[in-house]
Write a protein that holds these residues in place. Structure first.
Motif, PDB file in Angstrom:
ATOM      1  N   ALA A   9       0.862  -0.990  -0.171  1.00 44.04           N
ATOM      2  CA  ALA A   9      -0.139   0.081   0.040  1.00 44.04           C
ATOM      3  C   ALA A   9       0.828   1.449  -0.168  1.00 44.04           C
ATOM      4  O   ALA A   9       0.550   2.178  -0.531  1.00 44.04           O
ATOM      5  N   TYR A  10       1.815   1.317   0.672  1.00 51.19           N
ATOM      6  CA  TYR A  10       2.848   2.438   0.842  1.00 51.19           C
ATOM      7  C   TYR A  10       3.429   2.774  -0.638  1.00 51.19           C
ATOM      8  O   TYR A  10       3.299   3.973  -1.152  1.00 51.19           O
ATOM      9  N   ARG A  11       3.886   1.982  -1.406  1.00 48.34           N
ATOM     10  CA  ARG A  11       4.394   2.004  -2.830  1.00 48.34           C
ATOM     11  C   ARG A  11       3.588   2.403  -3.774  1.00 48.34           C
ATOM     12  O   ARG A  11       3.902   3.294  -4.451  1.00 48.34           O
ATOM     13  N   VAL A  12       2.267   1.758  -3.484  1.00 46.77           N
ATOM     14  CA  VAL A  12       1.061   2.203  -4.575  1.00 46.77           C
ATOM     15  C   VAL A  12       0.883   3.549  -4.189  1.00 46.77           C
ATOM     16  O   VAL A  12       0.669   4.551  -5.071  1.00 46.77           O
ATOM     17  N   TRP A  13       0.629   4.051  -3.052  1.00 48.26           N
ATOM     18  CA  TRP A  13       0.197   5.140  -2.545  1.00 48.26           C
ATOM     19  C   TRP A  13       1.262   6.314  -3.090  1.00 48.26           C
ATOM     20  O   TRP A  13       0.903   7.286  -3.722  1.00 48.26           O
TER      21      TRP A  13
END
Length: 354
Positions: free
Chosen positions: A29-33
């Motif tokens: 989720a962090y990288r996608v965000w």
């Protein structure tokens, strides 16, 4: 029930879509965000090197949340729309403080984070968690507006609501991750703004705009307004040790929170700059050396920048603080600087060509 639009799109994506973008590796989720925020109003090819450098310095949400804002802004320098970086930093702190460092998989909770709207939250849910969620970024708006011949500018509420209805209808229950990437890829690679490749589009047989030979009319354009013109003096104040005075801009507004050069009202003539520096800044300077001016365009106005280099005789009027710093050029370039200011400090002749 199977949706023909989605089926055709996914078949195309399996053969022609982008499957190897940096945020697809070690996907979470962090990288996608971070990728979604960077990709707002910015092309993939521009984002990739920024994303990779950002991940080296801030590999997870804890690293980002604990980083000084200057470090975050310096990694954003040149990417533009700097409010995105400030919001990213604030949201990282929210994730750590309110969600224990774990991104929620809930639309409403994601939208409670600074800088995350409906489409970005949906992209995180679909891309990071593989759950069904309809997205509607710029590329998707263009695809759906053409496919359904939705008239009007998507910035208008009625038009936007119609596009959201189509987005919800076409988003499948299965392969949500692939579908969201597929429709973004189609808009970026095939259904482009200026030169759509309709002959190679997998959904062209159902496209209402193509059937009418009106593809270029969709989506409708934003009503045009003449951008106002503004002018400013931008000062390169250099002391006897080769240090330059930088000034932090207010946290909101243009270049918010970034370090820039001191500015003076354009009402001052060039022959008045010495006196103005003493009056406005408390700094005694020698005669100014004018550098070729240039124009920088923001989203809502044009700024005519007239740079002037002034050797400083007495720096006692301004000490280092949260707002001002005297720095050598190499130190200055490590901070978050707007791209025109970075160019002005390194290649003043090139700045005039911006």
């Amino acid at each position: 029930m199977s949706d023909r639009f989605a089926d055709q799109l996914l078949t195309w994506y399996d053969q022609h879509g982008r499957h190897n973008l940096p945020w697809h590796h070690n996907r979470n989720a962090y990288r996608v965000w971070v990728s979604e925020i960077m990709l707002q109003q910015t092309q993939v090819t521009t984002v990739i090197p920024y994303f990779e450098a950002f991940m080296v310095s801030f590999p997870d949400v804890h690293a980002l949340a604990s980083a000084p804002e200057d470090d975050v802004l310096s990694h954003w320098s040149g990417l533009g729309y700097y409010a995105r970086a400030r919001n990213l930093h604030k949201a990282a702190k929210q994730v750590v403080e309110e969600f224990g460092g774990e991104f929620p998989c809930d639309q409403e909770q994601l939208e409670s984070l600074t800088g995350i709207g409906r489409s970005t939250a949906a992209a995180i849910i679909a891309q990071a968690f593989g759950k069904r969620a309809a997205i509607l970024d710029g590329n998707v708006k263009r695809v759906l507006a053409r496919y359904h011949a939705v008239p009007g500018w998507p910035g208008q509420t009625q038009v936007l609501n119609a596009l959201w209805e189509h987005a919800e209808t076409h988003t499948p229950q299965d392969r949500a991750r692939d579908y969201t990437q597929a429709i973004m890829d189609l808009g970026a690679m095939v259904c482009t703004r200026s030169k759509p490749a309709c002959d190679s589009c997998p959904i062209s047989d159902g496209c209402a705009a193509r059937a009418r030979n009106e593809v270029k009319l969709y989506p409708g354009s934003k009503p045009k307004k003449a951008k106002p013109e503004k002018t400013t003096w931008m000062l390169i104040l250099e002391d006897g040790e080769g240090r330059i005075l930088l000034e932090r801009r207010p946290p909101s507004g243009i270049w918010g929170g970034l370090w820039s050069l001191p500015e003076l009202d354009p009402a001052y003539g060039s022959e008045e700059l010495q006196e103005a520096c003493e009056k406005e800044l408390g700094i005694t300077c020698q005669n100014p050396d004018l550098i070729s001016g240039f124009r920088h365009t923001f989203s809502h106005y044009h700024l005519h920048i007239q740079p002037a280099r002034l050797p400083v005789i007495d720096v006692s009027g301004i000490a280092d603080s949260d707002r001002h710093r005297w720095l050598h050029r190499d130190e200055a370039l490590s901070l978050g600087l707007p791209a025109p200011i970075r160019t002005l400090l390194t290649e003043p002749e090139q700045a005039a060509l911006l």
